[in-house]
Design an enzyme around this catalytic site. Structure first.
Site, PDB file in Angstrom:
ATOM      1  N   CYS A  41       0.875  -1.114  -0.064  1.00  0.00           N
ATOM      2  CA  CYS A  41      -0.057  -0.122  -0.044  1.00  0.00           C
ATOM      3  C   CYS A  41       0.848   1.228   0.002  1.00  0.00           C
ATOM      4  CB  CYS A  41      -0.921  -0.081   1.212  1.00  0.00           C
ATOM      5  SG  CYS A  41      -1.958  -1.298   1.582  1.00  0.00           S
TER       6      CYS A  41
ATOM      7  N   HIS B 152      -3.060   6.960   3.885  1.00  0.00           N
ATOM      8  CA  HIS B 152      -3.535   5.855   3.400  1.00  0.00           C
ATOM      9  C   HIS B 152      -4.812   5.309   3.961  1.00  0.00           C
ATOM     10  CE1 HIS B 152      -3.615   1.744   1.812  1.00  0.00           C
ATOM     11  NE2 HIS B 152      -3.368   1.365   2.984  1.00  0.00           N
TER      12      HIS B 152
ATOM     13  N   ASN C  72      -9.801  -0.256   1.098  1.00  0.00           N
ATOM     14  CA  ASN C  72      -8.405  -0.218   0.888  1.00  0.00           C
ATOM     15  C   ASN C  72      -7.939  -0.649  -0.577  1.00  0.00           C
ATOM     16  OD1 ASN C  72      -5.679  -0.336   0.977  1.00  0.00           O
ATOM     17  ND2 ASN C  72      -5.788  -1.556   2.831  1.00  0.00           N
TER      18      ASN C  72
HETATM   19  N1  ACO Z   1     -17.550  -9.835  10.058  1.00  0.00           N
HETATM   20  C1  ACO Z   1     -17.815 -10.203  11.562  1.00  0.00           C
HETATM   21  N2  ACO Z   1     -17.124 -10.422  12.344  1.00  0.00           N
HETATM   22  C2  ACO Z   1     -15.716 -10.395  12.130  1.00  0.00           C
HETATM   23  C3  ACO Z   1     -15.370 -10.003  10.946  1.00  0.00           C
HETATM   24  C4  ACO Z   1     -16.110  -9.572   9.481  1.00  0.00           C
HETATM   25  N3  ACO Z   1     -15.704  -9.260   8.548  1.00  0.00           N
HETATM   26  N4  ACO Z   1     -13.817 -10.123  10.647  1.00  0.00           N
HETATM   27  C5  ACO Z   1     -13.628 -10.508  12.059  1.00  0.00           C
HETATM   28  N5  ACO Z   1     -14.577 -10.617  12.952  1.00  0.00           N
HETATM   29  C6  ACO Z   1     -14.818 -11.226  14.084  1.00  0.00           C
HETATM   30  C7  ACO Z   1     -13.504 -11.864  14.608  1.00  0.00           C
HETATM   31  O1  ACO Z   1     -13.594 -13.248  14.344  1.00  0.00           O
HETATM   32  C8  ACO Z   1     -13.474 -11.526  16.077  1.00  0.00           C
HETATM   33  O2  ACO Z   1     -14.515 -12.542  16.762  1.00  0.00           O
HETATM   34  P1  ACO Z   1     -14.171 -13.115  17.957  1.00  0.00           P
HETATM   35  O3  ACO Z   1     -14.082 -12.009  19.161  1.00  0.00           O
HETATM   36  O4  ACO Z   1     -15.356 -14.000  18.443  1.00  0.00           O
HETATM   37  O5  ACO Z   1     -12.720 -14.152  17.794  1.00  0.00           O
HETATM   38  C9  ACO Z   1     -13.935 -10.354  16.282  1.00  0.00           C
HETATM   39  O6  ACO Z   1     -14.900  -9.918  15.021  1.00  0.00           O
HETATM   40  C10 ACO Z   1     -12.860  -9.039  16.288  1.00  0.00           C
HETATM   41  O7  ACO Z   1     -11.873  -9.360  15.498  1.00  0.00           O
HETATM   42  P2  ACO Z   1     -10.559  -8.587  15.226  1.00  0.00           P
HETATM   43  O8  ACO Z   1      -9.715  -9.094  14.213  1.00  0.00           O
HETATM   44  O9  ACO Z   1     -10.063  -8.532  16.897  1.00  0.00           O
HETATM   45  O10 ACO Z   1     -11.003  -7.399  15.013  1.00  0.00           O
HETATM   46  P3  ACO Z   1     -10.379  -5.799  15.046  1.00  0.00           P
HETATM   47  O11 ACO Z   1     -11.362  -4.955  15.588  1.00  0.00           O
HETATM   48  O12 ACO Z   1      -8.932  -5.898  15.062  1.00  0.00           O
HETATM   49  O13 ACO Z   1     -10.767  -5.460  13.358  1.00  0.00           O
HETATM   50  C11 ACO Z   1      -9.611  -5.311  11.286  1.00  0.00           C
HETATM   51  C12 ACO Z   1     -10.110  -6.114  12.537  1.00  0.00           C
HETATM   52  C13 ACO Z   1     -10.794  -4.459  10.747  1.00  0.00           C
HETATM   53  C14 ACO Z   1      -8.857  -6.336  10.211  1.00  0.00           C
HETATM   54  C15 ACO Z   1      -8.428  -4.384  11.730  1.00  0.00           C
HETATM   55  O14 ACO Z   1      -7.452  -5.121  12.574  1.00  0.00           O
HETATM   56  C16 ACO Z   1      -7.617  -3.579  10.957  1.00  0.00           C
HETATM   57  O15 ACO Z   1      -8.259  -3.043  10.065  1.00  0.00           O
HETATM   58  N6  ACO Z   1      -6.531  -3.792  10.840  1.00  0.00           N
HETATM   59  C17 ACO Z   1      -5.547  -3.129   9.762  1.00  0.00           C
HETATM   60  C18 ACO Z   1      -5.667  -3.909   8.549  1.00  0.00           C
HETATM   61  C19 ACO Z   1      -4.842  -3.172   7.406  1.00  0.00           C
HETATM   62  O16 ACO Z   1      -4.586  -2.008   7.512  1.00  0.00           O
HETATM   63  N7  ACO Z   1      -4.458  -3.747   6.241  1.00  0.00           N
HETATM   64  C20 ACO Z   1      -3.940  -3.077   5.101  1.00  0.00           C
HETATM   65  C21 ACO Z   1      -2.667  -2.746   5.347  1.00  0.00           C
HETATM   66  S1  ACO Z   1      -2.055  -1.730   4.048  1.00  0.00           S
HETATM   67  C22 ACO Z   1      -1.390  -3.173   2.762  1.00  0.00           C
HETATM   68  O17 ACO Z   1      -0.264  -3.142   2.243  1.00  0.00           O
HETATM   69  C23 ACO Z   1      -2.430  -3.823   1.843  1.00  0.00           C
END
Ligand code: ACO
Length: 332
Positions: A116, A256, A286
């Site tokens: 990214c 970003h 994203n």
């Molecule tokens: N729908 C419903 N529930 C979900 C989903 C979904 N799509 N995805 C995860 N959950 C659940 C999980 O299973 C978990 O359930 P549990 O508590 O029963 O185990 C709960 O939601 C919480 O999951 P987390 O992974 O802790 O959720 P978090 O609040 O951390 O959000 C997310 C996840 C959105 C992926 C976040 O961590 C994030 O945005 N991270 C950064 C990602 C990013 O920026 N990536 C791109 C980088 S740049 C590049 O080079 C591509």
């Protein structure tokens, strides 16, 4: 190059697929719900690459717009850099395919892979080439077709990503406007937090790699989240300090677009008002390397950028990589 010459964005453009994938569509595909997606990411919908189209097609469409605005024709281009992690194919480079479409026969061409962060990396690289009198106009494109590499059975990643392309034509200007400073960095210890395991020389494609979904994005979201919120501040502080400026001087912050919560955490820490922050993640998700140039192009179209405005761009991504650019908007 004379002392006062600055590298300016002479033209900017973007291109997006018309296919829309919204949160209700995702509810039909994977075990998720609209409320979770909006609360955790801020994303309402994303654009998805049309069948038969590829990264180079959207690069071309964005490039045409940037070149028109810059009043630069293909023969004037000395170099084409395409920042992408989703090239049309492993080789040749997508930049060469774009060169062919544009008929920019005088331009060298290469791809730059920094996840990214790719567009911000490419800006910095192009800036260095423009220090040389041999280079006059450089086309920099950030484009990713993330949907082609997303596992739509993995709810942790498939809700995040979308497709698009943004392009700029860079050249030298004589006024005060242009790039002030760029910063690049990487921390390979975080490579395992965001990667695609198969398809390269480590794990060539096989029935097994396909069956195990190893040709799609694997991500540790929590680790990326922590990294992102810290690094945005570090890069911003370094960029501003190098120019003797502070957060209150910023007219537009273009981060970003990975997660609305990451953006909100960053602007809260830096005390940057929401109205001075470019946010379009709700429409596109994203878009990886396309995220910043598309946001910048939309900011200009919306009249949010005036000549002399101080713009701060910061990106992070796979690698892990990070980069930022500080510039005064405008061209002469
Ligand atoms: N729908 C419903 N529930 C979900 C989903 C979904 N799509 N995805 C995860 N959950 C659940 C999980 O299973 C978990 O359930 P549990 O508590 O029963 O185990 C709960 O939601 C919480 O999951 P987390 O992974 O802790 O959720 P978090 O609040 O951390 O959000 C997310 C996840 C959105 C992926 C976040 O961590 C994030 O945005 N991270 C950064 C990602 C990013 O920026 N990536 C791109 C980088 S740049 C590049 O080079 C591509």
């Amino acid at each position: 190059m004379e002392q006062t010459a600055k590298v300016q964005i002479k033209g900017i453009g973007h291109a997006l697929p018309s296919r829309v994938l919204n949160n209700q569509d995702l509810e039909q595909i994977v075990d998720t719900n609209e409320q979770w997606i909006i609360e955790r990411t801020g994303i309402l919908e994303r654009r998805i690459c049309e069948p038969g189209m590829a990264t180079s097609d959207y690069c071309y469409l964005a490039a045409i717009k940037a070149m028109e605005q810059a009043r630069v024709s293909a023969v004037d281009l000395d170099l084409i850099i395409v920042a992408t992690s989703s090239p049309d194919m492993l080789f040749p480079s997508t930049a060469c395919l774009v060169q062919e479409r544009l008929e920019a026969w005088g331009a060298a061409a290469f791809d730059l892979e920094a996840g990214c962060t790719g567009f911000a990396y490419a800006l910095s690289v192009a800036e260095k080439y423009l220090l040389s009198p041999d280079y006059h106009h450089i086309l920099v494109v950030g484009s990713d077709m993330c949907s082609r590499f997303v596992d739509y059975t993995d709810r942790g990643t498939c809700i995040l990503f979308g497709d698009g392309a943004g392009a700029v034509v860079l050249g030298r200007g004589m006024g005060d406007n242009g790039l002030i400073k760029t910063i690049l960095g990487a921390d390979g210890r975080g490579a395992k937090f965001l990667y695609m395991p198969a398809g390269g020389s480590a794990l060539p494609p096989s029935h097994e790699t396909v069956d195990k979904h190893m040709h799609s994005i694997q991500m540790n979201g929590t680790e990326i989240f922590k990294f992102a919120t810290g690094i945005i501040m570090d890069v911003s502080v370094k960029l501003l300090a190098s120019a003797g400026l502070s957060f209150s001087d910023i007219d537009l912050f273009v981060p970003h677009q990975a997660n609305l919560r990451i953006i909100k955490t960053a602007i809260k820490r830096a005390n940057i008002p929401l109205e001075k922050t470019m946010i379009n993640i709700q429409k596109y998700g994203n878009m990886s390397a396309a995220s910043i140039p598309v946001a910048l192009a939309e900011a200009e179209m919306e009249g949010r950028l005036r000549a002399g405005d101080l713009v701060l761009m910061v990106a992070f991504g796979a690698g892990l990589t990070y980069a930022g650019a500080l510039l005064r908007w405008g061209r002469d």
